[in-house]
Design a protein around this motif. Structure first.
Motif, PDB file in Angstrom:
ATOM      1  N   ALA A  13       0.826  -1.205   0.000  1.00 27.76           N
ATOM      2  CA  ALA A  13       0.000   0.000   0.000  1.00 27.76           C
ATOM      3  C   ALA A  13       0.859   1.252   0.000  1.00 27.76           C
ATOM      4  O   ALA A  13       0.571   2.231  -0.714  1.00 27.76           O
ATOM      5  CB  ALA A  13      -0.917  -0.012   1.226  1.00 27.76           C
ATOM      6  N   ILE A  14       1.943   1.244   0.775  1.00 24.93           N
ATOM      7  CA  ILE A  14       2.826   2.415   0.819  1.00 24.93           C
ATOM      8  C   ILE A  14       3.490   2.646  -0.540  1.00 24.93           C
ATOM      9  O   ILE A  14       3.566   3.786  -1.034  1.00 24.93           O
ATOM     10  CB  ILE A  14       3.885   2.237   1.928  1.00 24.93           C
ATOM     11  N   VAL A  15       3.987   1.559  -1.156  1.00 23.20           N
ATOM     12  CA  VAL A  15       4.612   1.681  -2.483  1.00 23.20           C
ATOM     13  C   VAL A  15       3.608   2.214  -3.495  1.00 23.20           C
ATOM     14  O   VAL A  15       3.930   3.082  -4.331  1.00 23.20           O
ATOM     15  CB  VAL A  15       5.170   0.318  -2.926  1.00 23.20           C
ATOM     16  N   GLY A  16       2.397   1.732  -3.396  1.00 19.71           N
ATOM     17  CA  GLY A  16       1.353   2.203  -4.318  1.00 19.71           C
ATOM     18  C   GLY A  16       1.065   3.674  -4.160  1.00 19.71           C
ATOM     19  O   GLY A  16       0.910   4.417  -5.137  1.00 19.71           O
ATOM     20  N   LEU A  17       0.985   4.120  -2.910  1.00 19.94           N
ATOM     21  CA  LEU A  17       0.730   5.535  -2.649  1.00 19.94           C
ATOM     22  C   LEU A  17       1.864   6.415  -3.147  1.00 19.94           C
ATOM     23  O   LEU A  17       1.644   7.506  -3.700  1.00 19.94           O
ATOM     24  CB  LEU A  17       0.503   5.753  -1.152  1.00 19.94           C
ATOM     25  N   LEU A  18       3.115   5.954  -2.957  1.00 20.92           N
ATOM     26  CA  LEU A  18       4.257   6.723  -3.464  1.00 20.92           C
ATOM     27  C   LEU A  18       4.236   6.810  -4.980  1.00 20.92           C
ATOM     28  O   LEU A  18       4.548   7.873  -5.567  1.00 20.92           O
ATOM     29  CB  LEU A  18       5.555   6.073  -2.976  1.00 20.92           C
ATOM     30  N   ALA A  19       3.890   5.716  -5.645  1.00 27.24           N
ATOM     31  CA  ALA A  19       3.817   5.732  -7.106  1.00 27.24           C
ATOM     32  C   ALA A  19       2.741   6.691  -7.600  1.00 27.24           C
ATOM     33  O   ALA A  19       2.948   7.452  -8.559  1.00 27.24           O
ATOM     34  CB  ALA A  19       3.542   4.308  -7.617  1.00 27.24           C
ATOM     35  N   MET A  20       1.581   6.650  -6.929  1.00 27.32           N
ATOM     36  CA  MET A  20       0.501   7.566  -7.326  1.00 27.32           C
ATOM     37  C   MET A  20       0.911   9.017  -7.111  1.00 27.32           C
ATOM     38  O   MET A  20       0.596   9.892  -7.919  1.00 27.32           O
ATOM     39  CB  MET A  20      -0.747   7.251  -6.488  1.00 27.32           C
ATOM     40  N   GLY A  21       1.657   9.269  -5.995  1.00 26.71           N
ATOM     41  CA  GLY A  21       2.124  10.632  -5.760  1.00 26.71           C
ATOM     42  C   GLY A  21       3.117  11.080  -6.816  1.00 26.71           C
ATOM     43  O   GLY A  21       3.086  12.238  -7.260  1.00 26.71           O
ATOM     44  N   ALA A  22       4.022  10.165  -7.228  1.00 22.19           N
ATOM     45  CA  ALA A  22       4.990  10.524  -8.275  1.00 22.19           C
ATOM     46  C   ALA A  22       4.304  10.832  -9.591  1.00 22.19           C
ATOM     47  O   ALA A  22       4.661  11.792 -10.296  1.00 22.19           O
ATOM     48  CB  ALA A  22       5.986   9.379  -8.447  1.00 22.19           C
ATOM     49  N   ILE A  23       3.304  10.032  -9.956  1.00 19.68           N
ATOM     50  CA  ILE A  23       2.565  10.268 -11.205  1.00 19.68           C
ATOM     51  C   ILE A  23       1.855  11.606 -11.152  1.00 19.68           C
ATOM     52  O   ILE A  23       1.846  12.382 -12.133  1.00 19.68           O
ATOM     53  CB  ILE A  23       1.570   9.116 -11.443  1.00 19.68           C
TER      54      ILE A  23
END
Length: 498
Positions: A13-23
């Motif tokens: 979940a944390i990795v997913g949130l970071l990816a969404m923030g980067a996008i």
């Protein structure tokens, strides 16, 4: 298994949130522009966030290097531990955190966690004076008594923690039932901390249990000096201990010192019935009947008691029944309405074969406060006045099922004791016996066989049911006042008859 799965899900979940923030940052316009005379740098939103993070790390590294430089300068100026303190600071913080966590686990009753945190704190801090106690208590909670004992022994070797170590081993020995070793450890602990209240109480209990009365008196005095005991309580308990030292005063070969202890016990606590009785016997042995009478009268004013009457009878063992009644007036006129006074008067008049007067002496005790003793005396009176066997046996039947009246009862465990003692035989508590009616009265006898010979035993040997001289048959069987008044427990008299 579930915990591992949960951690994996949180990581994803944390990795997913970071990816969404980067996008999101890549799609967002704007950014950061840095211009110099020759160069111009333009960073989009994502690169700006990355640059900010790098800047924070650089500043943190700069501060760390600065503190290292300061520690190095201190070391060069003569502070030999400056560099070691710098490198140990983080380790020390983690050690104290582990120590705090261990204490919290110990307070929460989590033995395994407390043991784990204690081991970690011990490794990181390298301060046994702080961590050994936690290790010992955690080991005890975890059931590892050997490790706890070994750790307490380590504490004993350190001057700062010696008392804690001795106290820990003392508690272990008490739990094991090794009273002798525990007493020696308590004495050692008290030598380290003479004013420690808990250790004083433990030592006093062990000394009274082992009948070390002189040592117990010394400990009691220490409690008074430390302010842990009111003076009136001290005087009472010191009297009990002095009385205990005087035990055996009536035995053959009793020493003068025992007599003096008995007299001292009465002086310290005049209202203590066993002390008054024993002091009176000491004066009788010294040939001072007046002093014995004075002591017994003073104690009788506080509380009429059969033991006092017994001692009073011993002042003149060879007197006639009529003379004894006259002499006992010194006691019986003090509390004439007290049930004990009435019972004593009834017994005296039965011995003198004055049964009507014995009945008058009992008065309404049988109706209001009857126990086995009162019913037995009524049976003796009826038998002495020539009543039928049915009447006598009726009173005896009541006596068999009646409570035994006041007895020595422990205030702590409510156990009934056959005689007064400084320490309860059941719970081993000190100075807790008092003369009272038990909350759950003990029945005089389950079968009552031991009481029957008192009154009707003589009738079985007679051929004819004549009652011409009932006094001659009753008086010897009911009481021998030359020795002592009738007591609630009549077994000794019956054993002689059987």
């Amino acid at each position: 298994m579930l915990w591992s799965l949960l951690k994996i899900l949180v990581f994803v979940a944390i990795v997913g949130l970071l990816a969404m923030g980067a996008i999101f940052l890549m799609e967002t316009g704007g950014g950061l522009t840095v211009k110099t005379d020759r160069w111009e740098f333009t960073l989009d939103a994502l690169n700006s966030v990355i640059a900010l993070g790098v800047l924070v790390i650089v500043i943190w590294l700069f501060l760390k290097l600065l503190t290292l430089l300061v520690a190095t300068l201190k070391f060069l100026n003569g502070d030999e531990t400056a560099l070691s303190r710098y490198f140990d600071r983080s380790r020390e913080q983690r050690g104290y955190q582990a120590l705090a966590d261990g204490l919290m686990a110990l307070a929460s009753g989590e033995g395994r966690i407390a043991m784990s945190k204690a081991a970690k704190a011990e490794k990181l801090l390298n301060k046994p004076e702080l961590t050994n106690l936690l290790v010992a208590q955690a080991a005890e909670m975890n059931g590892d008594t050997k490790k706890a004992s070994d750790t307490y022994k380590k504490l004993v070797t350190n001057n700062a923690t010696r008392f804690v170590g001795v106290r820990g081993i003392l508690k272990q020995k008490l739990a094991e039932g090794d009273d002798d070793t525990a007493r020696k450890l308590a004495e050692k602990a008290l030598a380290i901390k003479p004013r420690h209240a808990e250790t004083q109480d433990i030592l006093l209990g062990l000394q009274t249990k082992s009948q070390d009365w002189a040592g117990a008196r010394s400990t009691l005095t220490a409690k008074l000096k430390a302010g842990h005991l009111p003076r009136d309580v001290f005087k009472r308990r010191d009297a009990v201990l002095a009385l205990s030292e005087a035990k055996g005063i009536l035995e053959e070969g009793a020493t003068v010192e025992q007599q003096e202890h008995a007299i001292e016990a009465n002086r310290l606590s005049p209202d203590l019935v066993p002390a008054a009785a024993m002091a009176a016997r000491a004066y009788i042995e010294k040939g001072k009947p007046r002093a014995a009478t004075k002591i017994l009268k003073k104690a009788w004013e506080v509380q009429p008691h059969p033991d006092l009457a017994h001692a009073f009878a011993e002042i003149a063992p060879d007197e006639t029944p009529d003379a004894r009644i006259k002499r006992f007036a010194a006691l019986t006129r003090i509390h004439p309405e007290n049930p004990e006074t009435r019972l004593i008067l009834a017994e005296l008049n039965i011995v003198a074969e004055d049964f009507p007067e014995a009945r008058r002496a009992l008065g309404d005790v049988v109706e209001k406060q009857a126990d086995a003793r009162a019913y037995t005396l009524m049976a003796a009176i009826e038998r002495g006045e020539g009543a039928s066997d049915a009447v006598v046996q009726g009173w005896l039947a009541k006596a068999l099922n009646a409570p035994r009246g006041p007895q020595w009862v422990c205030d702590n465990c409510h156990d009934i004791q056959p005689e007064w003692a400084p320490v309860c035989q059941n719970c081993h508590s000190f100075d807790t016996l008092s003369w009272q009616t038990p909350q759950t009265p003990e029945i005089a006898s389950a079968t009552g066989v031991h009481m029957l010979p008192l009154i009707v035993g003589a009738l079985e040997d007679k051929v004819e049911p004549e009652v011409e001289k009932p006094e001659e048959e009753v008086a010897p069987d009911v009481i021998e006042m030359e020795a002592e008044p009738v007591r609630p427990d009549v077994e000794p008299a019956i054993e002689e008859k059987v």
